[in-house]
Design an enzyme around this catalytic site. Structure first.
Site, PDB file in Angstrom:
ATOM      1  N   LYS A  64      59.585  30.455  -4.127  1.00  0.00           N
ATOM      2  CA  LYS A  64      59.245  29.817  -2.855  1.00  0.00           C
ATOM      3  C   LYS A  64      58.905  28.341  -3.077  1.00  0.00           C
ATOM      4  O   LYS A  64      59.320  27.465  -2.312  1.00  0.00           O
ATOM      5  CB  LYS A  64      58.058  30.547  -2.193  1.00  0.00           C
TER       6      LYS A  64
ATOM      7  N   ASP B  17      54.390  33.658   7.735  1.00  0.00           N
ATOM      8  CA  ASP B  17      54.853  35.010   7.380  1.00  0.00           C
ATOM      9  C   ASP B  17      54.986  35.890   8.622  1.00  0.00           C
ATOM     10  O   ASP B  17      55.629  36.936   8.569  1.00  0.00           O
ATOM     11  CB  ASP B  17      53.813  35.674   6.453  1.00  0.00           C
TER      12      ASP B  17
ATOM     13  N   GLN C 205      50.232  35.687  -0.596  1.00  0.00           N
ATOM     14  CA  GLN C 205      51.211  36.573  -1.227  1.00  0.00           C
ATOM     15  C   GLN C 205      50.650  37.983  -1.339  1.00  0.00           C
ATOM     16  O   GLN C 205      49.525  38.190  -1.781  1.00  0.00           O
ATOM     17  CB  GLN C 205      51.597  36.017  -2.617  1.00  0.00           C
TER      18      GLN C 205
HETATM   19  N1  GUN Z   1      55.263  40.316  -0.710  1.00  0.00           N
HETATM   20  C1  GUN Z   1      56.522  40.806  -0.606  1.00  0.00           C
HETATM   21  N2  GUN Z   1      57.172  40.212   0.404  1.00  0.00           N
HETATM   22  C2  GUN Z   1      56.314  39.321   0.956  1.00  0.00           C
HETATM   23  C3  GUN Z   1      56.420  38.397   2.037  1.00  0.00           C
HETATM   24  O1  GUN Z   1      57.438  38.271   2.718  1.00  0.00           O
HETATM   25  N3  GUN Z   1      55.313  37.651   2.277  1.00  0.00           N
HETATM   26  C4  GUN Z   1      54.173  37.789   1.555  1.00  0.00           C
HETATM   27  N4  GUN Z   1      53.143  37.039   1.886  1.00  0.00           N
HETATM   28  N5  GUN Z   1      54.036  38.634   0.557  1.00  0.00           N
HETATM   29  C5  GUN Z   1      55.112  39.394   0.259  1.00  0.00           C
END
Ligand code: GUN
Length: 277
Positions: free
Chosen positions: A53, A120, A97
């Protein structure tokens, strides 16, 4: 017959280039889009996702800050970080996350994120808006799946979409998005009876189970579109939830890697840019 492989990398690249141009234009107006990512602990998969990311932000010209907290960090400390990011006017997007270490209360943390910075789309305000048909921030993975279906002109209206998995991150928002495009939607999960029979009825089959090779060819209607959301590590290799043999039965199939995962990151950049705008 062999399925058309849906090239998430190529579609995401087009999105990322467009986002980079829009970011440049926003920066010229004095606003630098800024994503803050909170990473708690040492989960190896999360470390990789966060690095990906971060790199994607840098490439698009989006500022990214990663706040790393110890595995043993307290709920209070984590919440303080989120509160301070909420107050920080230079931060447009906040992402915590997941998964968090066991001792932390995930829903309380997500509820604390400013809904206007919730790139998100996990805050109840944003999931509620999606359910109401007035979406603001939509979770990145299911949004990426919709953009991939659009890019390949896969018809959705009136089709039977079967989703395997009912998570807040993928299954449930995926169902809302497909429903909003007039699909007939079925959500299957671990307690579903006759799951292969239901999956076989799908025109669009979305696998978000987290089990390598879970979807086998006998569960797929010939010519169906099969979307593989799984990211599983097997003997050092990344594999999806769909068995390779499905390529002989499906009409369209997303590869892993190079399918949905790439689109997830592109949508995170899109949501961050949107938050900054
Ligand atoms: N863990 C797995 N996929 C995601 C996501 O799309 N966002 C976040 N914050 N954590 C994750």
């Amino acid at each position: 017959m062999s399925a058309v492989m849906m090239d998430g990398r190529a579609v995401a690249k087009v999105w990322k280039e467009k986002i980079a141009k829009q970011t440049e234009s926003l920066i010229s107006k004095g606003i630098t889009p800024h994503l803050a990512v909170v990473l708690v602990g040492e989960n190896p998969a999360s470390q990789v996702y966060v690095r990906n990311k971060e790199n994607a932000c840098i490439k698009a010209g989006i500022r990214s800050t990663v706040i790393r907290l110890d595995e043993g960090c307290t709920q209070q400390a984590l919440e303080d970080v989120v509160r301070s990011l909420n107050r920080d006017a230079s931060v447009h997007g906040i992402l915590v996350q997941l998964p968090l270490p066991e001792h932390l209360n995930e829903s309380r943390v997500l509820a604390l994120i400013d809904p206007d910075k919730d790139v998100d789309g996990f805050h109840a305000m944003n999931s509620g808006r999606l359910m109401n048909g007035q979406p603001r921030f939509v979770p990145c993975t299911p949004l990426g799946v919709m953009k991939l279906l659009e890019a390949y002109d896969i018809p959705v209206a009136g089709k039977h979409a079967v989703i395997i998995g009912r998570s807040n991150i993928v299954g449930k928002p995926m169902a809302m998005l497909l429903l909003a495009k007039d699909a007939t939607v079925t959500i299957c999960h671990s307690k579903t009876q006759n799951l292969p029979d239901i999956a076989r009825q799908a025109d669009i089959l979305v696998a978000a189970v987290g089990r390598p090779g879970f979807v086998t060819a006998d569960m797929v209607k010939p010519g169906a579109t099969v979307i593989d959301v799984g990211i599983n590590r097997v003997d050092g290799q990344i594999v999806g939830d769909v068995a390779p043999e499905v390529a002989q039965t499906a009409g369209y199939l997303t590869p892993v890697p190079g399918g949905v995962g790439q689109m997830t990151i592109a949508m995170l950049l899109a949501n961050t840019l949107d938050a900054a705008e």
